[in-house]
Design a protein around this motif. Structure first.
Motif, PDB file in Angstrom:
ATOM      1  N   MET A   1       0.720  -1.140  -0.048  1.00  0.00           N
ATOM      2  CA  MET A   1       0.350   0.450   0.096  1.00  0.00           C
ATOM      3  C   MET A   1       0.563   1.634  -0.156  1.00  0.00           C
ATOM      4  SD  MET A   1      -2.717   1.366   2.684  1.00  0.00           S
ATOM      5  CE  MET A   1      -3.030   2.366   3.376  1.00  0.00           C
ATOM      6  N   ILE A   2       0.560   1.805  -1.148  1.00  0.00           N
ATOM      7  CA  ILE A   2       1.156   3.410  -0.458  1.00  0.00           C
ATOM      8  C   ILE A   2       0.894   4.226  -0.173  1.00  0.00           C
ATOM      9  CG2 ILE A   2       2.121   6.100  -2.742  1.00  0.00           C
ATOM     10  CD1 ILE A   2       1.987   3.060  -5.189  1.00  0.00           C
ATOM     11  N   HIS A   3       1.531   4.866   1.321  1.00  0.00           N
ATOM     12  CA  HIS A   3       1.047   6.276   1.457  1.00  0.00           C
ATOM     13  C   HIS A   3       1.524   7.892   1.017  1.00  0.00           C
ATOM     14  CE1 HIS A   3      -0.063   7.808   5.871  1.00  0.00           C
ATOM     15  NE2 HIS A   3       0.952   8.988   5.148  1.00  0.00           N
ATOM     16  N   LEU A   4       0.500   8.491   0.751  1.00  0.00           N
ATOM     17  CA  LEU A   4       0.881   9.637  -0.051  1.00  0.00           C
ATOM     18  C   LEU A   4       0.231  10.658   1.523  1.00  0.00           C
ATOM     19  CD1 LEU A   4      -1.617   9.159  -2.511  1.00  0.00           C
ATOM     20  CD2 LEU A   4       0.444   9.283  -2.961  1.00  0.00           C
ATOM     21  N   CYS A   5       1.475  11.414   0.817  1.00  0.00           N
ATOM     22  CA  CYS A   5       1.689  12.921   1.940  1.00  0.00           C
ATOM     23  C   CYS A   5       0.458  13.670   2.031  1.00  0.00           C
ATOM     24  CB  CYS A   5       3.110  13.018   2.023  1.00  0.00           C
ATOM     25  SG  CYS A   5       4.197  12.324   2.851  1.00  0.00           S
ATOM     26  N   SER A   6      -0.471  14.213   2.650  1.00  0.00           N
ATOM     27  CA  SER A   6      -1.178  15.298   2.693  1.00  0.00           C
ATOM     28  C   SER A   6      -0.123  16.571   2.591  1.00  0.00           C
ATOM     29  CB  SER A   6      -2.034  16.056   3.508  1.00  0.00           C
ATOM     30  OG  SER A   6      -1.370  15.102   4.738  1.00  0.00           O
ATOM     31  N   LYS A   7       0.948  16.804   2.693  1.00  0.00           N
ATOM     32  CA  LYS A   7       1.880  18.072   2.671  1.00  0.00           C
ATOM     33  C   LYS A   7       2.243  16.989   2.174  1.00  0.00           C
ATOM     34  CE  LYS A   7      -0.576  21.480   5.474  1.00  0.00           C
ATOM     35  NZ  LYS A   7      -0.998  22.163   4.437  1.00  0.00           N
ATOM     36  N   LYS A   8       3.800  18.388   1.547  1.00  0.00           N
ATOM     37  CA  LYS A   8       5.475  18.175   1.366  1.00  0.00           C
ATOM     38  C   LYS A   8       5.708  19.989   1.356  1.00  0.00           C
ATOM     39  CE  LYS A   8       5.830  14.179  -2.769  1.00  0.00           C
ATOM     40  NZ  LYS A   8       5.512  14.575  -3.669  1.00  0.00           N
ATOM     41  N   VAL A   9       7.084  19.079   2.038  1.00  0.00           N
ATOM     42  CA  VAL A   9       8.081  20.646   2.884  1.00  0.00           C
ATOM     43  C   VAL A   9       9.360  20.033   1.452  1.00  0.00           C
ATOM     44  CG1 VAL A   9       9.034  22.040   3.899  1.00  0.00           C
ATOM     45  CG2 VAL A   9       7.225  20.868   4.837  1.00  0.00           C
ATOM     46  N   LEU A  10       9.107  21.255   0.584  1.00  0.00           N
ATOM     47  CA  LEU A  10      10.825  21.618  -0.534  1.00  0.00           C
ATOM     48  C   LEU A  10      11.468  22.121   0.198  1.00  0.00           C
ATOM     49  CD1 LEU A  10       8.253  21.215  -3.759  1.00  0.00           C
ATOM     50  CD2 LEU A  10       9.202  19.412  -2.453  1.00  0.00           C
ATOM     51  N   VAL A  11      12.912  21.824   0.060  1.00  0.00           N
ATOM     52  CA  VAL A  11      13.993  22.400   0.899  1.00  0.00           C
ATOM     53  C   VAL A  11      15.042  22.320  -0.830  1.00  0.00           C
ATOM     54  CG1 VAL A  11      15.686  22.676   2.453  1.00  0.00           C
ATOM     55  CG2 VAL A  11      13.280  21.718   2.995  1.00  0.00           C
ATOM     56  N   CYS A  12      15.620  23.750  -1.118  1.00  0.00           N
ATOM     57  CA  CYS A  12      16.575  23.520  -1.910  1.00  0.00           C
ATOM     58  C   CYS A  12      17.578  23.797  -1.172  1.00  0.00           C
ATOM     59  CB  CYS A  12      16.353  25.506  -2.199  1.00  0.00           C
ATOM     60  SG  CYS A  12      18.043  25.614  -3.528  1.00  0.00           S
ATOM     61  N   GLN A  13      18.093  22.597  -2.385  1.00  0.00           N
ATOM     62  CA  GLN A  13      19.432  22.258  -1.782  1.00  0.00           C
ATOM     63  C   GLN A  13      20.590  22.912  -2.989  1.00  0.00           C
ATOM     64  OE1 GLN A  13      20.595  20.521   1.211  1.00  0.00           O
ATOM     65  NE2 GLN A  13      18.554  21.433   1.127  1.00  0.00           N
ATOM     66  N   ASN A  14      20.340  23.438  -3.781  1.00  0.00           N
ATOM     67  CA  ASN A  14      21.116  23.518  -4.902  1.00  0.00           C
ATOM     68  C   ASN A  14      22.433  24.384  -3.979  1.00  0.00           C
ATOM     69  OD1 ASN A  14      21.642  23.110  -7.861  1.00  0.00           O
ATOM     70  ND2 ASN A  14      20.905  25.920  -8.075  1.00  0.00           N
ATOM     71  N   ARG A  15      23.740  25.134  -4.812  1.00  0.00           N
ATOM     72  CA  ARG A  15      24.651  25.472  -4.743  1.00  0.00           C
ATOM     73  C   ARG A  15      24.855  26.963  -3.540  1.00  0.00           C
ATOM     74  NH1 ARG A  15      27.307  24.978  -9.477  1.00  0.00           N
ATOM     75  NH2 ARG A  15      26.548  26.520 -10.182  1.00  0.00           N
ATOM     76  N   THR A  16      23.570  27.746  -4.308  1.00  0.00           N
ATOM     77  CA  THR A  16      23.228  28.674  -3.519  1.00  0.00           C
ATOM     78  C   THR A  16      23.453  28.694  -2.459  1.00  0.00           C
ATOM     79  OG1 THR A  16      23.806  30.035  -5.641  1.00  0.00           O
ATOM     80  CG2 THR A  16      22.894  31.671  -3.275  1.00  0.00           C
ATOM     81  N   CYS A  17      21.614  27.647  -2.238  1.00  0.00           N
ATOM     82  CA  CYS A  17      21.117  27.513  -1.452  1.00  0.00           C
ATOM     83  C   CYS A  17      22.053  27.343   0.147  1.00  0.00           C
ATOM     84  CB  CYS A  17      19.762  26.715  -0.703  1.00  0.00           C
ATOM     85  SG  CYS A  17      17.731  28.174  -1.165  1.00  0.00           S
ATOM     86  N   ARG A  18      22.360  26.608  -0.236  1.00  0.00           N
ATOM     87  CA  ARG A  18      23.429  25.139   0.478  1.00  0.00           C
ATOM     88  C   ARG A  18      24.661  26.489   1.197  1.00  0.00           C
ATOM     89  NH1 ARG A  18      23.266  19.971   0.804  1.00  0.00           N
ATOM     90  NH2 ARG A  18      25.216  19.224   1.260  1.00  0.00           N
ATOM     91  N   LYS A  19      24.859  26.790   0.806  1.00  0.00           N
ATOM     92  CA  LYS A  19      25.659  28.136   0.885  1.00  0.00           C
ATOM     93  C   LYS A  19      25.534  28.596   2.077  1.00  0.00           C
ATOM     94  CE  LYS A  19      28.574  28.452  -2.660  1.00  0.00           C
ATOM     95  NZ  LYS A  19      29.490  29.953  -4.397  1.00  0.00           N
ATOM     96  N   GLN A  20      23.979  29.085   2.112  1.00  0.00           N
ATOM     97  CA  GLN A  20      23.469  29.687   3.024  1.00  0.00           C
ATOM     98  C   GLN A  20      22.452  28.876   4.149  1.00  0.00           C
ATOM     99  OE1 GLN A  20      20.725  31.585   0.074  1.00  0.00           O
ATOM    100  NE2 GLN A  20      21.494  33.436  -0.025  1.00  0.00           N
ATOM    101  N   GLY A  21      22.919  27.460   4.343  1.00  0.00           N
ATOM    102  CA  GLY A  21      22.152  26.617   5.324  1.00  0.00           C
ATOM    103  C   GLY A  21      21.777  25.832   5.239  1.00  0.00           C
ATOM    104  N   SER A  22      21.428  25.620   3.670  1.00  0.00           N
ATOM    105  CA  SER A  22      19.587  25.295   3.686  1.00  0.00           C
ATOM    106  C   SER A  22      19.621  23.808   4.049  1.00  0.00           C
ATOM    107  CB  SER A  22      19.286  25.300   2.303  1.00  0.00           C
ATOM    108  OG  SER A  22      19.922  24.554   1.465  1.00  0.00           O
TER     109      SER A  22
END
Length: 99
Positions: A1-22
């Protein structure tokens, strides 16, 4: 059985965001273990320089410059309480209300 989340939190992990602490912001969300909420690392969200960027789906609520210590506020008020944290919203994409 697949459990679907009602919400998602996306957190950018690209270079600039990672430099800023993502990576720490992602870890802070993951540490909260919120029921029915998926926490995902994502690639560039196209808002470089304003990070760490966080998007809450399905509402498409954007938060910018999020610090790890602000994660619990977003979890408590937005994910549990259903109310976006106005002080932390990314103003470029925030819905404008006439109060």
């Amino acid at each position: 059985m697949i459990h679907l989340c009602s919400k998602k939190v996306l957190v950018c992990q690209n270079r600039t965001c990672r430099k800023q602490g993502s990576a720490q912001v992602l870890a802070a969300f993951q540490a909260e273990s919120i029921p029915d909420v998926g926490i995902e690392a994502t690639g560039c969200l196209g808002q470089c320089g304003n990070g760490p960027m966080v998007i809450i789906l399905p509402e498409e609520v954007w938060y910018d410059r999020i610090q790890p210590e602000e994660v619990s506020t977003i979890v408590e008020h937005h994910l549990y309480g259903g109310e976006p944290v106005k002080a932390l919203l990314y103003q470029k994409f925030a819905p404008h209300h006439s109060d």
